[in-house]
Design an enzyme around this catalytic site. Sequence first.
Site, mmCIF file in Angstrom:
data_model
loop_
_atom_site.group_PDB
_atom_site.id
_atom_site.type_symbol
_atom_site.label_atom_id
_atom_site.label_comp_id
_atom_site.label_asym_id
_atom_site.label_seq_id
_atom_site.Cartn_x
_atom_site.Cartn_y
_atom_site.Cartn_z
ATOM 1 N N ARG A 1 -9.608 -7.196 37.319
ATOM 2 C CA ARG A 1 -10.655 -7.744 38.108
ATOM 3 C C ARG A 1 -11.602 -6.671 38.536
ATOM 4 O O ARG A 1 -12.559 -6.868 39.318
ATOM 5 C CB ARG A 1 -10.199 -8.719 39.301
ATOM 6 C CG ARG A 1 -11.172 -9.638 39.775
ATOM 7 C CD ARG A 1 -10.656 -10.445 40.824
ATOM 8 N NE ARG A 1 -9.790 -10.004 41.928
ATOM 9 C CZ ARG A 1 -10.376 -9.518 43.147
ATOM 10 N NH1 ARG A 1 -11.480 -9.653 43.245
ATOM 11 N NH2 ARG A 1 -9.420 -9.121 43.963
ATOM 12 N N LYS A 2 -11.236 -5.388 37.972
ATOM 13 C CA LYS A 2 -12.089 -4.400 38.375
ATOM 14 C C LYS A 2 -13.389 -4.184 37.489
ATOM 15 O O LYS A 2 -13.517 -3.309 36.606
ATOM 16 C CB LYS A 2 -11.534 -2.891 38.237
ATOM 17 C CG LYS A 2 -10.201 -2.759 39.063
ATOM 18 C CD LYS A 2 -9.417 -1.578 38.869
ATOM 19 C CE LYS A 2 -8.096 -1.396 39.785
ATOM 20 N NZ LYS A 2 -7.154 -0.061 39.534
ATOM 21 N N THR A 3 -14.238 -5.137 37.735
ATOM 22 C CA THR A 3 -15.555 -5.190 36.764
ATOM 23 C C THR A 3 -16.767 -4.956 37.681
ATOM 24 O O THR A 3 -16.832 -4.840 38.817
ATOM 25 C CB THR A 3 -15.723 -6.745 36.439
ATOM 26 O OG1 THR A 3 -15.417 -7.472 37.390
ATOM 27 C CG2 THR A 3 -14.410 -7.025 35.409
#
Length: 304
Positions: free
Chosen positions: A150-152
Amino acid sequence: MSSIPVPLDHGDLSALLPPSWKEQINAWLAEDTPSFDYGGFVVGDVPRTATLWAKSPGIVAGVPFVNEIVERCGCTIEWKVKEGARVGSPDDNGGKTACAIVSGPARGLLLAERVALNVLARCAGIATRTHAVLTALRAAGYKGRLAGTRKTTPGFRLVEKYGMLVGGADMHRVDLSAMVMLKDNHVWSRGSITDAVKAAKSVAGFSLKIEVEVQSEEEADEALAAGADVVMLDNFTGDGVKVAAASLRQRWTAKGNSAFLIEVSGGLTSDNIEAYVCNDIDIISTSYIHQGVPHVDFSLKINH
């Protein structure tokens, strides 16, 4: 992991996109042309065609987004390659591949150009690295899933997750509502893994999996005893993962629980990921496939 992977064929992935996705296109176009289009005044609405070129090796990804950008600018696009195709091979026209023909008023072509190229280059870069890593893992014998994180980029998650999917990876959870993932901060705040899992199960219902990040076999045992569906072995060494995963599988299968999943994450890159390969692991997750990824180089040139 530098080799370019073979073309992919996932079918029409645009059917996965939510109804709201097209609203983002308006925001992107408004950001690029917030007031007057001076260059558009210069070229006017004379009909033109332009070729979309891939100029570096990669995998085409992001086609639905490009299509919508082009359409919003009053143009049409005819693709010469499929999404997931390998392009930009040094053996292909000196390293260039004609990917599509875009037609419409000159002003519209130039309004769409930079926004479409930026989205395409980023999405294709993610797909390219994702599939290269997946190809290397398969060659090393890994049969499980490669997943993103989820490191977007805020406001761009849909495109980045889409690129992972085109590249062959699992998107993992798309957002906080997609799965219950209890990390160290959740456990520390709640007081224990057992209490954190109990609280999650009280509200998550039957349809959501519960995953717990653990730092040791003992913590994994506590999570599984509390009813977790997935345990994430976080920041283990490659050898440590193999020992812990095999031990957990043997111990909990003997207890009648063989349905749980084991995930490995934490600092995995192309330099070390193969050291974690073992088929007691169900999921290898890493932000390496979508953070700091080189873009694939595309250009749009009006034919003359």
